[in-house]
Design a protein around this motif. Structure first.
Motif, PDB file in Angstrom:
ATOM      1  N   ILE A  52       0.878  -1.324  -0.059  1.00 53.57           N
ATOM      2  CA  ILE A  52       0.057  -0.193   0.131  1.00 53.57           C
ATOM      3  C   ILE A  52       0.889   1.334  -0.132  1.00 53.57           C
ATOM      4  O   ILE A  52       1.788   1.617   0.852  1.00 53.57           O
ATOM      5  CB  ILE A  52      -0.899  -0.036   1.220  1.00 53.57           C
ATOM      6  CG1 ILE A  52      -1.961  -1.296   0.990  1.00 53.57           C
ATOM      7  CG2 ILE A  52      -1.700   1.381   1.294  1.00 53.57           C
ATOM      8  CD1 ILE A  52      -2.880  -1.012   2.269  1.00 53.57           C
ATOM      9  N   SER A 165     -10.105   1.745   5.353  1.00 55.98           N
ATOM     10  CA  SER A 165      -8.958   1.640   5.347  1.00 55.98           C
ATOM     11  C   SER A 165      -8.441   0.188   5.831  1.00 55.98           C
ATOM     12  O   SER A 165      -7.194  -0.311   5.208  1.00 55.98           O
ATOM     13  CB  SER A 165      -8.084   2.848   6.207  1.00 55.98           C
ATOM     14  OG  SER A 165      -8.516   3.918   5.677  1.00 55.98           O
ATOM     15  N   HIS A 169      -6.334  -2.589   3.527  1.00 54.98           N
ATOM     16  CA  HIS A 169      -5.068  -3.304   3.891  1.00 54.98           C
ATOM     17  C   HIS A 169      -5.177  -4.780   3.967  1.00 54.98           C
ATOM     18  O   HIS A 169      -4.151  -5.518   3.524  1.00 54.98           O
ATOM     19  CB  HIS A 169      -4.761  -2.772   5.678  1.00 54.98           C
ATOM     20  CG  HIS A 169      -3.361  -3.401   5.864  1.00 54.98           C
ATOM     21  ND1 HIS A 169      -2.107  -2.953   5.885  1.00 54.98           N
ATOM     22  CD2 HIS A 169      -3.232  -4.581   6.505  1.00 54.98           C
ATOM     23  CE1 HIS A 169      -1.310  -3.525   6.123  1.00 54.98           C
ATOM     24  NE2 HIS A 169      -2.013  -4.540   7.108  1.00 54.98           N
ATOM     25  N   LEU A 192      -4.814   1.952   7.853  1.00 55.87           N
ATOM     26  CA  LEU A 192      -4.366   1.539   6.668  1.00 55.87           C
ATOM     27  C   LEU A 192      -2.870   0.911   6.491  1.00 55.87           C
ATOM     28  O   LEU A 192      -2.585  -0.017   5.722  1.00 55.87           O
ATOM     29  CB  LEU A 192      -4.408   3.005   5.624  1.00 55.87           C
ATOM     30  CG  LEU A 192      -3.933   2.922   4.032  1.00 55.87           C
ATOM     31  CD1 LEU A 192      -4.933   2.077   3.568  1.00 55.87           C
ATOM     32  CD2 LEU A 192      -3.912   4.293   3.619  1.00 55.87           C
TER      33      LEU A 192
END
Length: 217
Positions: A52, A165, A169, A192
């Motif tokens: 990410i 978020s 993830h 996240l």
């Protein structure tokens, strides 16, 4: 691992009007100062599958510019951007994703789109926050290697932003999808948990931090 070097510069090409000249005099600038001054946005990133990448910083610091330049580095068949997802008015939300019902509902769950009346509505009739969630669900369903999302979770409730978020993830780690996200929001960082954090600055180069390496450069 893939390494990307992105750079974009902007130079001033305006017209020296009376008002522009007055502002220049106030701040001690000349016409040559304006024309020679350029704003540059650049960074070098190392990205692994399933990472990410979160580009964040104050408004006007080049977050969207860096994301767009990075998007150009990825072959079109390997990427999808939320900005290119259309909002049909001729079918319901639930019919906009191919596959069986369970798979479709899983995509909507990742995007936080769980309301029954919402998924039975037409995408064009949704609220702005729901439209963003719809685009995220559709983007994920396309099974591309890279998902790009500007203004990530910017126009939804902060509680909803935290939930999405965390879901993004988990999805990235489970399926190896790489997410390239941009937003000024700082409250979602814990959920996240980005692998690559790009901090843009009003003046000066962007700072890139790698979670696994524990150092910035």
């Amino acid at each position: 691992m893939a390494t990307f070097s992105v750079s974009k510069s902007f130079t001033w090409h305006g017209t020296i009007t009376d008002k522009v000249a007055l502002v220049c005099r106030v701040f001690g600038l000349t016409a040559d100062d304006l024309r020679e001054k350029s704003i540059s946005h650049r960074c070098r990133l190392e990205i692994n599958e399933g990472d990410i990448v979160y580009i964040t910083g104050p408004s006007g610091t080049g977050k969207s510019v860096l994301m767009q330049e990075l998007e150009k580095c990825i072959p079109q068949e390997q990427r999808v951007s939320l900005s290119e997802i259309e909002l049909p008015s001729d079918r319901t939300v639930i019919d906009c994703i191919e596959g069986d019902l369970l798979t479709t509902l899983k995509m909507f769950s990742v995007a936080g789109l769980n309301d029954t009346f919402c998924v039975l509505n037409q995408p064009s009739n949704l609220s702005e926050g729901e439209k963003w969630r719809f685009r995220l669900a559709v983007a994920i369903s396309k099974k591309k290697k890279y998902v790009f999302a500007d203004e990530f979770c910017s126009n939804i409730s902060r509680i909803g932003a935290l939930v999405i978020s965390y879901s993004v993830h988990k999805y990235a780690k489970r399926y190896g999808t790489t997410f390239i996200l941009a937003s000024s929001a700082q409250d979602i960082l814990a959920e996240l948990a980005p692998d690559v954090l790009v901090s843009t600055q009003m003046y000066g180069p962007s700072e890139v931090t790698y979670k696994k390496k524990g150092w910035a450069r």
